[in-house]
Design a protein around this motif. Structure first.
Motif, mmCIF file in Angstrom:
data_model
loop_
_atom_site.group_PDB
_atom_site.id
_atom_site.type_symbol
_atom_site.label_atom_id
_atom_site.label_comp_id
_atom_site.label_asym_id
_atom_site.label_seq_id
_atom_site.Cartn_x
_atom_site.Cartn_y
_atom_site.Cartn_z
ATOM 1 N N GLY A 37 0.767 -1.235 -0.039
ATOM 2 C CA GLY A 37 0.210 -0.074 0.013
ATOM 3 C C GLY A 37 0.899 1.128 0.040
ATOM 4 O O GLY A 37 1.924 1.119 0.443
ATOM 5 N N ILE A 38 0.071 2.346 -0.486
ATOM 6 C CA ILE A 38 1.112 3.677 -0.361
ATOM 7 C C ILE A 38 0.026 4.801 -0.166
ATOM 8 O O ILE A 38 -1.249 4.719 -0.742
ATOM 9 N N ALA A 39 0.269 5.771 0.676
ATOM 10 C CA ALA A 39 -0.759 6.725 0.789
ATOM 11 C C ALA A 39 -0.498 7.872 -0.238
ATOM 12 O O ALA A 39 0.626 8.270 -0.876
ATOM 13 N N LYS A 40 -1.840 7.902 -1.056
ATOM 14 C CA LYS A 40 -1.660 8.583 -2.430
ATOM 15 C C LYS A 40 -1.660 10.031 -2.212
ATOM 16 O O LYS A 40 -2.164 10.586 -1.366
ATOM 17 N N ARG A 41 -0.711 10.837 -3.020
ATOM 18 C CA ARG A 41 -0.792 12.146 -2.887
ATOM 19 C C ARG A 41 -0.971 12.962 -4.305
ATOM 20 O O ARG A 41 -1.041 12.245 -5.401
ATOM 21 N N THR A 42 -1.527 14.130 -4.403
ATOM 22 C CA THR A 42 -1.990 14.800 -5.501
ATOM 23 C C THR A 42 -0.563 15.660 -5.984
ATOM 24 O O THR A 42 0.350 15.929 -5.387
ATOM 25 N N HIS A 43 -0.814 15.976 -7.347
ATOM 26 C CA HIS A 43 0.152 17.008 -8.045
ATOM 27 C C HIS A 43 0.281 18.225 -7.307
ATOM 28 O O HIS A 43 1.449 18.708 -6.790
ATOM 29 N N CYS A 153 -3.239 8.056 5.710
ATOM 30 C CA CYS A 153 -3.185 6.569 5.430
ATOM 31 C C CYS A 153 -4.704 6.242 4.675
ATOM 32 O O CYS A 153 -4.528 4.773 4.287
ATOM 33 N N GLU A 154 -5.455 7.067 4.698
ATOM 34 C CA GLU A 154 -6.608 6.842 3.991
ATOM 35 C C GLU A 154 -6.701 6.084 2.601
ATOM 36 O O GLU A 154 -7.502 5.260 2.225
ATOM 37 N N VAL A 159 -5.375 0.184 4.531
ATOM 38 C CA VAL A 159 -5.825 1.055 5.922
ATOM 39 C C VAL A 159 -6.895 0.217 6.665
ATOM 40 O O VAL A 159 -7.022 0.525 7.800
ATOM 41 N N ASP A 160 -7.503 -0.731 5.852
ATOM 42 C CA ASP A 160 -8.541 -1.691 6.555
ATOM 43 C C ASP A 160 -7.677 -2.325 7.878
ATOM 44 O O ASP A 160 -8.467 -2.471 9.114
ATOM 45 N N TYR A 169 -1.468 -0.890 15.148
ATOM 46 C CA TYR A 169 -0.277 -1.264 14.311
ATOM 47 C C TYR A 169 -0.988 -1.632 12.859
ATOM 48 O O TYR A 169 -2.022 -1.428 12.638
ATOM 49 N N CYS A 170 -0.117 -1.718 11.894
ATOM 50 C CA CYS A 170 -0.361 -2.254 10.582
ATOM 51 C C CYS A 170 0.517 -2.754 9.520
ATOM 52 O O CYS A 170 1.296 -3.141 10.462
#
Length: 205
Positions: A37-43, A153-154, A159-160, A169-170
């Protein structure tokens, strides 16, 4: 792997926004290959990091994108994260990740010398670099309770797990650095001047 390639690692500025879409594509592809997984970021998010001198970019001598990372503050600047570390596949094996990590760490320590620096990562290489810099594995409870951070993290596919464990923890490992005087890279004077100017602008009413 390319031989004898010259790669510059520097604090990013507004002029580097042209690389943002390439950075986002490289991050997305790396996550797909690793199956993590990866936390998505915008331009806009990454461009703002560059404008605020909160990002580090690596560029080959011919102008090609080689690597990137950015920093963020949380909890009224008591905590700092160095995030989004990525090296383009064409430049792996040239110690680019270590150079970027050293520069982001130094930038964070220079700007917020009393803040705790933490990292959430599932990558063994990043864990090793963190350990070399003095990070220690910690529980999630030792990290910032700033809700803005955890909202990041969403966008992660895992994220679940974070939700089911009540954020205890995750998949990622939490690592924390308590401040010391060790700085593994030098921030150029012109960058320090730009940072001071940005901070003066922030303080203006």
């Amino acid at each position: 792997m390319e031989q004898d390639i010259d790669i510059e690692v520097l604090v990013a500025g507004p002029e580097h926004e042209v690389y943002v879409d390439t950075i986002l594509d490289t991050i997305a592809e790396a996550a797909k290959v690793r199956g993590t997984g990866i936390a998505k970021r915008t331009h806009e998010y990454l461009a703002k990091k560059m404008q605020e001198a909160k990002a580090v970019i690596a560029l080959a001598s011919d102008g090609r994108f080689a690597g990137f990372s950015y920093i963020e503050t949380w909890g009224n600047k008591q905590y700092v994260t160095t995030s989004g570390l990525i090296v383009h596949p064409d430049f792996r094996g040239h110690h680019v990740a270590k150079r970027i990590k050293d520069m982001t760490f130094t930038l964070a320590r220079t700007r917020w010398p009393h803040a705790k620096i933490f990292s959430l990562t599932s990558g063994a290489a990043v864990m090793q670099m963190n350990t070399q810099l003095g990070y220690q594995p910690v529980t999630f409870a030792d990290l910032t309770d700033d809700e803005a951070f955890w909202r990041g993290c969403e966008g992660c596919v895992n994220v679940d797990v974070l939700h089911r464990t009540d954020r205890k923890y995750c998949i990622c490992t939490a690592m924390l650095y308590d401040p010391t005087e060790h700085l593994p890279a030098k921030i150029p004077d012109e960058v320090l001047s730009r940072i001071r100017h940005l901070e003066e602008l922030e303080e203006q009413p």
